[in-house]
Design a protein around this motif. Sequence first.
Motif, short mmCIF file in Angstrom:
data_model
loop_
_atom_site.label_atom_id
_atom_site.label_comp_id
_atom_site.label_asym_id
_atom_site.label_seq_id
_atom_site.Cartn_x
_atom_site.Cartn_y
_atom_site.Cartn_z
N GLY B 139 35.63 -69.80 -66.14
CA GLY B 139 35.37 -70.41 -64.84
C GLY B 139 33.89 -70.74 -64.68
O GLY B 139 33.53 -71.81 -64.18
N ASN B 175 38.16 -74.62 -63.95
CA ASN B 175 37.59 -73.55 -63.13
C ASN B 175 38.69 -72.91 -62.28
O ASN B 175 38.83 -71.69 -62.22
CB ASN B 175 36.47 -74.13 -62.26
CG ASN B 175 35.93 -73.11 -61.27
OD1 ASN B 175 36.62 -72.74 -60.33
ND2 ASN B 175 34.71 -72.66 -61.48
N ILE B 179 40.03 -68.97 -62.61
CA ILE B 179 39.91 -67.98 -61.52
C ILE B 179 41.30 -67.55 -61.05
O ILE B 179 41.53 -66.37 -60.80
CB ILE B 179 39.07 -68.56 -60.35
CG1 ILE B 179 37.67 -68.97 -60.84
CG2 ILE B 179 38.97 -67.57 -59.18
CD1 ILE B 179 36.80 -67.85 -61.39
N THR B 243 30.95 -69.30 -58.35
CA THR B 243 31.44 -68.77 -59.63
C THR B 243 30.28 -68.20 -60.45
O THR B 243 30.46 -67.27 -61.23
CB THR B 243 32.21 -69.86 -60.41
OG1 THR B 243 33.12 -70.50 -59.54
CG2 THR B 243 32.98 -69.28 -61.59
#
Lengths: 422, 267
Positions: B139, B175, B179, B243
């Motif tokens: 991520g 991403n 996650i 992130t």
Amino acid sequence: MNLVAVGISFRSASVDLRERIAFTEPKRDQASGDLASRYGCEAAVLSTCNRVELYLARPEGEALPDANLLAEFLGEYHSIAPSDIRPHLIEKRDAEGVRHLFRVAASLDSLIVGEGQIAGQVKTTFEAARAVGSSGPFLNALYQHAQKTAKRVRTDTGISKGHVSVSSVAVDYVRQVFDHFGEKTILVIGAGKMGRLTLKHLQELKPKKILVTNRSPEKALAVAAECGGSAVSWESLDDALIQADIVLSTTGATEQVVSEKRYSSIRSKRHGRTAVILDIAVPRDFDPAIHDGETTFVFNIDDLKGIREQTLARRRTHIERAESIVEDECKRFLDEWGRRKNGQLIARLTQEFEAKRREVIEPLLGRLNGKLTEKERQEIEGAFRLYQNKLLHGPITALGEATRDGNGPALLEAVRRLFRLE
Amino acid sequence: MGITIACFGLSYLTALGLELARQARPVRSLRIASLVFGMAGLFAQTIFLIYHQPNPAIAFGSLVLLAWVLAVFYLYGAVHYRTQAWGLFVLPVVVLLVGLSFVFQGDSEVMGDWFSANHFWGSVHGMLLLAAAVGITVGFLASVMYLVQARRLRMKRSPLGGLRLLSLERLEAMNRRAINLAFPMLTVGLLLGFMRLPAVGDANAGWTAAKVLGTLGLWVVALVLLYLRYGAHVPPRRLAILTFAAFALMLVTLVAAHPFATVEGTR
């Protein structure tokens, strides 16, 4: 080699003259045939929107028509006074002509350096010449090598990388933002010519839906029918903007269509979804302040042209390398052609020397028969052969060099006379 | 066994150097050389892991295992996205993790005990948290690439200039998926850890251990990320920045002492 390349291009003539002198395909083929029969030579006519060039070749020693004569030919074909054409004609002969064709095919002499169309146009030209029978061994070999050079320039340099048309640059940008188009909606605002071209490129991405809106509902319906989309009313523009992922705006409006204030209320209803707005209208339809680089990317005509300039600037950095490839291939072609042409004479010269050597060595070996061992006999034969090769080395090398320098015919004649090879 | 951390660390570093050179001069030979060094590094690291069997509960083990997974990720991307500047983003993280594992190399615990039948749930806990760490790192990498690509689009630069990257949509999806996958693994891994905490000698000390608090913090950050994405529809650029915070917290957590490892290591 005996080659002449005569023609006009965007560098030497106005678009008006280029249009008047351009050949349609049937006329081009007819002209190639006429040139070949009129001047007893190989001939090919290259005609594109940016250039018209005549390529003529003949065996060495026989004169080729010059630019004046070819101006008359072009004038006769297009009913234009030769005096109007002659000042714009560029003439390249022999090695210069070879280099010129290689540069043209490699798109180094194009209006947009690195464009890919010209290689195909050169191919069509020489294939057509072959089909009508106006080209021969020299032009065929020259064309093959021109194609090879163009391919090498394309693959070994970055000269053709990137798109330069506004519509292709626009699609490139969309591709950098989105990946999957099967679920995307494209909204077309207006019906400008440039917009239709860009829409054609966008359609290739196979979007889920195309919406078309226009102040004139009839025009919206026409464009929607053309692209397989649905027309939406001008009053529903805001709703359409909320739905759309890609917006192509190309109206002829004299005032801004979507202000920052108007778009901010649209943006708030999009739940953070990314939108790309291609505003190729002049004056601009969307307020540039809408571009936030976060969820909304606005590319207007100036941005797209700026990217096109960056791409062209990058292409220009490859010109030096491309020119050196052309130079290299030009030298290689001249060497190969020279070898091919000199080959016959060299074979005769070698045969002559071979015969003379035998005339001398065979009686000698006959006289010494029985007095020599087999090894001694072989050594004497080897020494004479070596002597023959050393004698031949000079003339053969000189012939190759002279061909490269353009002095081939004179030296060929000299060798013929010196060694009595008639 | 002659293979050391320096062997594969230097291989990855060389691959990174070649990737950098490829940006200046994009020739095929540099790409191939970079791939060869990357593969050599991965091979050496695999042998190293098989031979040493490092404990993922300790900093050294978790870092070196995470680096191995990312090296596989690098090779996958380098082969799959050959024109993209993939290695330029993934290899620095691999090198960083290998470098950190070198710093924390001192601990000599082995994995045997950790994976024994007695500690099955312990090993599940460890593997889930390691998988979550992979997700957060992926991520993070997608976020870095996203921000670079978004900046280029914001500045309206030519697609030919600078680094070649995937589309914003693809990077955002990478991403998001990373996650989304990391969060449940982090949740289950954390729950398993909490269930095992009473078994630790000094349970109170276990609850306040930096690793436990760090992992808890990481879970909260992941939860916030999910909320901001699906609940508040925050734009991907801001999520990418958050992130970064998750990745930094993860690194701190990885290098912190583990309460289980301390206890189990003494058995």
